[in-house]
Design an enzyme around this catalytic site. Structure first.
Site, short mmCIF file in Angstrom:
data_model
loop_
_atom_site.label_atom_id
_atom_site.label_comp_id
_atom_site.label_asym_id
_atom_site.label_seq_id
_atom_site.Cartn_x
_atom_site.Cartn_y
_atom_site.Cartn_z
N GLY A 222 37.73 37.74 46.85
CA GLY A 222 37.19 38.17 48.13
C GLY A 222 37.10 39.68 48.21
O GLY A 222 37.03 40.36 47.19
N SER A 223 37.14 40.19 49.42
CA SER A 223 36.91 41.63 49.63
C SER A 223 38.12 42.46 49.22
O SER A 223 39.27 41.99 49.23
CB SER A 223 36.60 41.88 51.10
OG SER A 223 37.78 41.74 51.89
N THR A 224 37.85 43.72 48.89
CA THR A 224 38.93 44.64 48.53
C THR A 224 39.90 44.87 49.69
O THR A 224 41.12 44.85 49.47
CB THR A 224 38.35 45.97 48.02
OG1 THR A 224 37.59 45.71 46.82
CG2 THR A 224 39.44 46.97 47.70
N THR A 226 40.83 42.83 52.06
CA THR A 226 41.69 41.66 52.17
C THR A 226 42.64 41.58 50.98
O THR A 226 43.81 41.22 51.13
CB THR A 226 40.85 40.37 52.26
OG1 THR A 226 39.98 40.46 53.39
CG2 THR A 226 41.74 39.16 52.41
N GLY A 227 42.16 41.94 49.80
CA GLY A 227 43.01 41.98 48.63
C GLY A 227 44.18 42.94 48.80
O GLY A 227 45.32 42.64 48.42
N GLU A 244 40.39 39.04 42.26
CA GLU A 244 39.00 39.36 41.92
C GLU A 244 38.36 39.82 43.21
O GLU A 244 38.02 39.03 44.08
CB GLU A 244 38.31 38.13 41.33
CG GLU A 244 37.02 38.47 40.61
CD GLU A 244 35.78 38.11 41.39
OE1 GLU A 244 35.31 38.99 42.17
OE2 GLU A 244 35.30 36.99 41.25
N CYS A 278 29.93 38.35 43.89
CA CYS A 278 30.72 39.57 43.68
C CYS A 278 30.20 40.38 42.50
O CYS A 278 30.12 41.60 42.57
CB CYS A 278 32.19 39.20 43.45
SG CYS A 278 33.00 38.51 44.90
#
Length: 470
Positions: A222-224, A226-227, A244, A278
């Site tokens: 998912g998004s950076t 959220t990561g 990822e 992505c």
């Protein structure tokens, strides 16, 4: 059992009454309803998975492989029903590299997880010292998936986890829970009870999963931003992580490239899944010597690709999956237009049309610092940036904080390889983009995440290395 269509499959996973309604992003029609699980439901799922894990691990690699291949058989037996549900919920067309392609990938990646021997590795054996590295199950893996490839990325997470003796608790995206619930239902017709569980819920469920003390590893796509939140929430329990995250993949065209020969592959590198990938090509750098020819060839290809409702067999491009993503793409393109960039195709959505359709858009003569270039659009809009030479292209390609993938396009393979070696990305393709393979490890650089998936490296990433000396 086998399901003949999506409606039959939905009847097996929907609550008897109530639940959150899920709508088709192409038509606005109701697809189905999903029960919203609570944090208490998640706790129960994790507890059950932890109880089931020792027996699953004790089956050994051979028996787990047998069951995973049977699970792949079940996917294939229900392929059309799964593809239809996926198309209706996610929006992607049945044909092209879309829904049927995704279901085929699910079966292929599941089988690929069984294709490797994971044996102890002798580290030292010199007559005096002997040491071997073993790979043990971690325990319970928490998997948090996205809405763009909901079924296939779920398989990327669960298949190696299960193969290595772990059990799995999955939390699907709130936008595409039905697809993942359906996939889990089909797999669980073969797998032992509680080995794989899907818990659909809101943000609080995802936050609880990432910090849950009984979860040993988190896999997230998912998004950076959220990561980064997952990294923080997992810190207290020192969880293993495979992340990822977002990409803003660069493509570099060399001066010796043949514009017409590469145009269709360029198109699919950028517009696979209507750009909602992505590792899609999201910014293209082209030398001024062939800039006009590349723009023309790419426009000719893009103009021929039909976009529409996914269940129409003629379409190969679909809508954006949700209104929020539609607004991101529309705002970025409008900003580029307002800055004076040239629209070669698209950029004029029909405000009266049903669904979140944004037209296939190519933007030329754009400043390399424009937001459409430097921010991940995640949709069907490609900026084409003119550069003086390959050195300038490399500088631009490496200028952002992301580094998931990249590509180099040219006729001289050795020159292309030399350029690829200078790009800061986890994967660099030559004369293609985003062509993943279950045998080839995949992972990001910089803020596009860390950890590897796929192949033997991906299996080992779902295990605890243990060194035994003696």
């Amino acid at each position: 059992m086998s399901y003949s269509n999506a409606q039959e499959l939905l009847s097996a996973i929907q609550p008897a009454s109530g639940g959150t309604e899920i709508f088709d992003p192409a038509t606005g029609e109701l697809v189905g309803r999903v029960a919203q699980n609570s944090v208490a439901d998640l706790d129960a799922a994790v507890s059950a998975a932890r109880t089931a894990q020792p027996a699953w691990d004790a089956l050994g690699h051979e028996e787990r492989n047998r069951l995973l291949n049977l699970a792949a058989d079940r996917i294939e037996a229900n392929a059309e029903a799964l593809a239809e549900l996926l198309s209706r919920e996610q929006g992607k067309p049945l044909n092209g590299p879309n829904a049927r392609f995704e279901i085929g990938g699910c079966a292929a990646w599941l089988r690929a997880a069984t294709a490797y021997e994971v044996e102890p590795e002798v580290v030292v054996d010199d007559g005096e010292t002997y040491a071997a590295k073993h790979y043990r199950a971690l325990g319970v893996v928490g998997a948090i998936g996205p809405w763009n490839w909901p079924m296939m990325i779920s398989i990327w997470q669960l298949a190696p986890s299960l193969r290595m003796g772990n059990t799995v608790v999955m939390k699907p995206s709130e936008y595409t829970p039905l697809s993942v619930l359906a996939l889990g239902h089909v797999l669980n017709e073969v797998l032992p009870a509680d080995v794989l569980q899907v818990v659909a819920g809101g943000r609080e469920v995802g936050e609880k999963l990432s910090g849950h003390p009984e979860i040993n590893k988190i896999m997230f796509t998912g998004s950076t931003p959220t990561g980064k939140a997952i990294i923080r929430s997992s810190a207290d329990t020192v969880k293993r992580l495979t992340l990822e995250l977002g990409g803003n993949d660069a493509g570099i065209v060399m001066e010796d490239a043949d514009p017409k020969a590469i145009a269709e592959d360029l198109f699919w590198g950028a517009f696979i899944n209507t750009g909602q990938t992505c590792a899609a090509l999201k910014r293209l750098y082209v030398p001024e010597s062939i800039y006009t020819q590349v723009c023309q060839a790419l426009t000719e290809v893009a103009a021929k690709m039909p976009m529409g409702v996914g269940l129409d067999e003629n379409n190969v491009l679909g809508p954006l999956q949700n209104k929020a993503q539609y607004n991101i793409v529309a705002d970025l393109v409008q900003g580029a237009v307002d800055s004076g960039a040239t629209v070669l195709l698209g950029a004029n959505p029909d405000s009266e049309a049903a669904g979140y359709f944004y037209p296939t858009t190519l933007v030329a003569d754009i400043d390399p610092q424009n937001d459409l270039v430097t921010k991940e659009q995640f949709g069907p809009a490609l900026p084409i940036v003119k550069v003086k030479n390959v050195e300038e292209a490399i500088t631009h390609a490496n200028s952002l904080e992301t580094g998931l993938g990249a590509s180099v396009w040219g006729s001289d393979r050795e020159q292309a390889l030399a350029v690829a070696a200078r790009i800061q990305a986890g994967t660099v393709w030559i004369n293609s983009h985003g062509t993943i393979d279950p045998r080839i490890p995949f992972g990001g650089a910089k803020q596009s995440g860390y950890g590897l998936e796929f192949g033997l490296d991906g299996l080992k990433a779902l295990a605890q290395p243990q060194l035994i000396k003696g």
